[in-house]
Motif scaffolding. Structure first.
Motif, PDB file in Angstrom:
ATOM      1  N   PRO A   9       4.623  13.116   7.454  1.00 57.89           N
ATOM      2  CA  PRO A   9       3.941  13.112   5.793  1.00 57.89           C
ATOM      3  C   PRO A   9       2.654  12.632   6.127  1.00 57.89           C
ATOM      4  CG  PRO A   9       5.398  11.001   6.147  1.00 57.89           C
ATOM      5  CD  PRO A   9       5.619  12.120   7.457  1.00 57.89           C
ATOM      6  N   ASP A 102       2.474  11.851  -2.860  1.00 62.21           N
ATOM      7  CA  ASP A 102       3.326  12.352  -1.366  1.00 62.21           C
ATOM      8  C   ASP A 102       3.776  11.406  -0.392  1.00 62.21           C
ATOM      9  OD1 ASP A 102       0.958  11.204  -0.903  1.00 62.21           O
ATOM     10  OD2 ASP A 102       0.312  12.862   0.984  1.00 62.21           O
ATOM     11  N   VAL A 104       6.315   9.243   1.765  1.00 64.71           N
ATOM     12  CA  VAL A 104       7.585   9.107   1.920  1.00 64.71           C
ATOM     13  C   VAL A 104       8.256   7.832   2.425  1.00 64.71           C
ATOM     14  CG1 VAL A 104       9.320  10.041   3.607  1.00 64.71           C
ATOM     15  CG2 VAL A 104       7.526  11.637   2.746  1.00 64.71           C
TER      16      VAL A 104
END
Ligand code: AMP
Ligand code: MG
Length: 187
Positions: A9, A102, A104
């Motif tokens: 990520p 975004d 993770v």
């Protein structure tokens, strides 16, 4: 196994929790509750920390910390007594995390993931982290082809790192887990 940058990520959300606990069977593991959330956002390419979040949480079921828990975590009774409850703590965590949509969720082992699930269920709080959870202990085990998972302190030591701060404090544990990310993921 998350080995390549293509699969990694842009940001990690590293979380470490502390919880009520005992060493004498006073209450079962299923009744542990979060008393501290330590979280760090890490850039997935540079592995630099971008932002941090820390909050103490007042437990709901076993409101008096055991001597064992206070000694283990260094968290005093007065600190949890004056802390916010879990739903408010999650509102603040979620607001902060919204700045990094975004990111993770990852942690060392499965414990923190399960503990969040348990507390969210207990307080009827919606799950805030999306579907993905990355178990860094498993990633580490895979990366170094180990036969079994390593305790975190042991893993740090193997890479000539010594723990910085106080072990079993959520924010310090999270910061030290961050130091393992390049060791696990850098190619
Ligand atoms: P840690 O992130 O390793 O500090 O552990 C998270 C939580 O697990 C702690 O806040 C305790 O509630 C529990 N815990 C950790 N180590 C022990 C232990 N040796 N005995 C009982 N509970 C523990
Ligand atoms: Mg911890």
């Amino acid at each position: 196994m998350e080995k390549t940058f293509a699969e990694l990520p842009d940001h990690w959300l590293v979380i470490d929790l502390e919880a009520t606990c005992c060493n004498d069977g006073q209450f079962p593991r299923e009744e542990m509750e979060i008393i501290e959330i330590g979280a760090v956002i890490v850039n997935g390419k540079t592995f630099r920390s971008v932002d941090e979040f820390q909050i103490f949480v007042r437990p709901h079921r076993h409101t008096t910390l055991t001597d064992f828990c206070r000694k283990l975590t260094g968290i005093e009774q007065a600190v949890v007594d004056s802390a916010v409850g879990f739903p408010e703590a999650m509102c603040r965590l979620t607001d902060w995390k919204a700045g990094f949509p975004d990111a993770v969720f990852c942690s060392w082992g499965e414990y923190d993931h399960r503990q969040f699930e348990r507390d969210c269920e207990l307080h009827d709080v919606a799950w805030p982290f999306g579907d993905r959870h990355v178990n860094l202990k498993k990633c580490y085990t895979d990366r170094f082809s180990l036969k079994r998972g390593e305790g975190f302190g042991h893993a740090l030591g193997k890479h000539n790192l010594t723990f910085e701060g106080r072990p079993h404090r959520g924010i310090d544990d999270a910061r030290n887990i961050v130091r393992m990310l390049p060791i696990i993921f850098e190619q």
